[in-house]
Design a protein around this motif. Sequence first.
Motif, mmCIF file in Angstrom:
data_model
loop_
_atom_site.group_PDB
_atom_site.id
_atom_site.type_symbol
_atom_site.label_atom_id
_atom_site.label_comp_id
_atom_site.label_asym_id
_atom_site.label_seq_id
_atom_site.Cartn_x
_atom_site.Cartn_y
_atom_site.Cartn_z
ATOM 1 N N PHE B 89 0.830 -1.219 0.000
ATOM 2 C CA PHE B 89 0.000 0.000 0.000
ATOM 3 C C PHE B 89 0.859 1.262 0.000
ATOM 4 C CE2 PHE B 89 -3.528 -2.266 2.641
ATOM 5 C CZ PHE B 89 -3.758 -3.098 1.574
ATOM 6 N N VAL B 90 1.797 1.304 0.954
ATOM 7 C CA VAL B 90 2.597 2.525 1.104
ATOM 8 C C VAL B 90 3.343 2.846 -0.192
ATOM 9 C CG1 VAL B 90 4.597 3.553 2.232
ATOM 10 C CG2 VAL B 90 2.888 2.351 3.585
ATOM 11 N N THR B 91 3.990 1.821 -0.761
ATOM 12 C CA THR B 91 4.782 2.102 -1.965
ATOM 13 C C THR B 91 3.880 2.465 -3.134
ATOM 14 O OG1 THR B 91 4.833 -0.253 -2.497
ATOM 15 C CG2 THR B 91 6.709 0.641 -1.265
ATOM 16 N N GLU B 92 2.714 1.832 -3.187
ATOM 17 C CA GLU B 92 1.785 2.198 -4.247
ATOM 18 C C GLU B 92 1.363 3.658 -4.078
ATOM 19 O OE1 GLU B 92 -1.269 -0.657 -4.872
ATOM 20 O OE2 GLU B 92 -2.567 0.770 -5.919
ATOM 21 N N GLY B 93 1.135 4.035 -2.827
ATOM 22 C CA GLY B 93 0.746 5.418 -2.546
ATOM 23 C C GLY B 93 1.835 6.395 -2.933
ATOM 24 N N VAL B 94 3.086 6.062 -2.588
ATOM 25 C CA VAL B 94 4.205 6.932 -2.961
ATOM 26 C C VAL B 94 4.272 7.041 -4.480
ATOM 27 C CG1 VAL B 94 6.719 7.143 -2.987
ATOM 28 C CG2 VAL B 94 5.538 6.487 -0.882
ATOM 29 N N GLY B 95 4.108 5.878 -5.128
ATOM 30 C CA GLY B 95 4.137 5.864 -6.592
ATOM 31 C C GLY B 95 3.097 6.796 -7.176
ATOM 32 N N SER B 96 1.880 6.791 -6.640
ATOM 33 C CA SER B 96 0.899 7.685 -7.264
ATOM 34 C C SER B 96 1.000 9.117 -6.765
ATOM 35 C CB SER B 96 -0.535 7.150 -7.185
ATOM 36 O OG SER B 96 -0.774 6.497 -5.986
ATOM 37 N N LEU B 97 1.294 9.305 -5.506
ATOM 38 C CA LEU B 97 1.339 10.694 -5.027
ATOM 39 C C LEU B 97 2.459 11.486 -5.712
ATOM 40 C CD1 LEU B 97 0.150 12.807 -3.171
ATOM 41 C CD2 LEU B 97 1.699 12.060 -1.375
ATOM 42 N N PHE B 98 3.638 10.899 -5.793
ATOM 43 C CA PHE B 98 4.777 11.667 -6.304
ATOM 44 C C PHE B 98 5.176 11.329 -7.739
ATOM 45 C CE2 PHE B 98 5.460 11.515 -1.666
ATOM 46 C CZ PHE B 98 5.381 12.878 -1.422
ATOM 47 N N PHE B 99 4.800 10.143 -8.204
ATOM 48 C CA PHE B 99 5.318 9.718 -9.511
ATOM 49 C C PHE B 99 4.205 9.248 -10.439
ATOM 50 C CE2 PHE B 99 8.498 8.956 -6.187
ATOM 51 C CZ PHE B 99 9.512 9.791 -6.629
ATOM 52 N N GLU B 100 3.039 9.807 -10.270
ATOM 53 C CA GLU B 100 1.874 9.428 -11.068
ATOM 54 C C GLU B 100 2.132 9.605 -12.571
ATOM 55 O OE1 GLU B 100 -0.876 8.160 -9.943
ATOM 56 O OE2 GLU B 100 -2.477 8.569 -11.372
#
Lengths: 345, 282
Positions: B89-100
């Motif tokens: 979850f966390v890494t997916e979130g980082v992926g979309s928040l900052f690297f969408e």
Amino acid sequence: MPLIEARGLTKKFRQAVKEPGLVGSLKHFFTRQYKDKLAVDHIDLSVEAGESVAYLGPNGAGKSTTIKMLTGILVPTSGSLVVDGLVPYERRQQNARKIGVVFGQRTQLWWDIPVVESFNLARDMYEIPPRRYKENLGQFTEMLGLAEFMNIPAGKISLGQRMRADLCMALLHDPKLLYLDEPTIGLDIAVKDRIRKFIRSRVEERGTTVMLTTHDLGDIEDICKRIVIIDNGKIIHDGDLAKLKDTYARDRVIHFQLARPPESIEPICAELPACELATDGLRLSVRFDRFVFAAGEIAAAVMSHVEVVDFRIDEPEVEALIRKVYLGQLSLDSPSQPAPAVVEA
Amino acid sequence: MAADVAAGTRSAAAARLVAARRLVYLYFRCLGQQMKAIMAYEANFIVLMFSAVLVQLAGLAFIWAIFQRIPDVNGWTFWQVVMMSALIFVTEGVGSLFFEGTWRLSYLVYTGQFDQMLVRPISPIVQVLAGAVGFNGLGNIVTGFVLIGIAMANVPVQWTPGRVLMLVILLVSAATIRVAINLASAASTFWIRSPWSMVPMFVHQLGDFAKYPITIYSVAVQALIVVAVPFAFVSFFPTAFVFGVEAWSLAGLLTPLVAIYAVVMAVWIFRVGLNRYESSGH
Ligand SMILES: Nc1ncnc2c1ncn2[C@@H]1O[C@H](COP(=O)(O)OP(=O)(O)O)[C@@H](O)[C@H]1O
Ligand SMILES: [Mg+2]
């Protein structure tokens, strides 16, 4: 050493052979048929620093593809290309610092943020010194009339405003080289004028080298001295505008306004062999080859037979001329008059 | 002479540092612009955020139901499995928040809008990563961190400063691996030209395998998520390491190295793909 030096530059695209519609798509999915399209076919081109070149050709001739190779967007299929000492597609970022690019159909501006913020972002990306930035932005804003929409997002301004803003952004970092792909497409005369004036000022004041593709011949006469024509991926003409006119615009037309309808034009025809005469009431026009007759001779011949009230000479129309070149009606390799600057025919 | 060389390498290193700083600065600068745009125009990100959280929680409920029937899965306890999910979850979130931005690449390439990124003096990779903000990632990040906290409290492990530091390093590495995988799969669009390529989504789904202990899978699946698309290093191995599961914890130490490997591969794939970029014909 020229600023742009291309030798045998070629770009081949693989295009899907596909019939229209869903059935066509399905068929393509199974047959996987492709054909090669030579969009740019072994062109040689060299442009010196400070030159402004108009790059013309009918739709699909390969203009945009050439520009995309010169700017480093596309990797050529073959041939060599050096722009200011660099191979653009190998050194994209270094190349980007030296060039400004404007594509008429696209924008470099960020869609959702005020125009001025796009400029500020460009300042940071190109590391434009603050003083230079302020100077340029001030000057460009004034010349291009950007003030009224500076704080509006790019997505909400008109096409003409967007083009002006794009042009400003492309030049903020004082690029040596400016590439313009159809910069005046779809704009009204007043905006076109403004844009042309602005580009000309860059050329004259900063010595910016300009390469411009266009359909609009007004762009050429205002900005460019040299014309390169591409057709079907091949360069079919490379030379200056004046020479093109001299070489190919041989026909001129003089229109006379007569005092009385002429009884017969036979005697004039006899005096002016190989000229085309046409009358319509009080009007008489003579089309002649200006390498055979001088305009004065024509006028004298006409006046010796009829009474002339007024007359005017049509300048050769570049537009018609270039259209003829496109249509292959002018054979560029065998004119009888001054040697043309032909690269390939 | 030797001093010269030393000075030379020092200034070269300094220059590289300045360049790196500039990149990071520009990355956040570009991202900030996107953020402003979204703030101005998009109010529905809260809905997106909550729906993402709900989907994730439904997955957890499923795991919980399984553990109601059996005490452990291949020797893994409920909270260890929760930790694996939380890392996903966390890494997916980082992926979309900052690297969408990686998710928009296929569209940019298909329409030719990617042209712009090639005529600016910044790495196109940085521009792609900074190309969009996915606020819905916020939900995943928060849920993920809450779950990590609960899981940490429920496993019998001493939380020494060393272990906490290691957890941070593993988290950063895990997020890096995730973003590298996203970038590499997005780059597939240079080969498969379609506005909505399925490859990135497919690869993304592989991440779901890593919500569970990899020991439950066949060797083929294990090879896939350990070596080819190293999602196992996003969740499974880091969990094994911080929770001190001996059989696997040493492999957990490799996570930072795998992160480097993933970044190098992703950049390489992107560069090779870039040379195939054909813009669009209008
Ligand atoms: N990305 C592309 N993929 C496939 N074919 C292309 C692509 N870009 C251009 N072409 C083809 O190459 C030819 C030249 O296109 P272009 O350079 O855009 O012409 P122009 O700008 O002179 O109108 C056209 O036939 C066009 O269909
Ligand atoms: Mg074009």
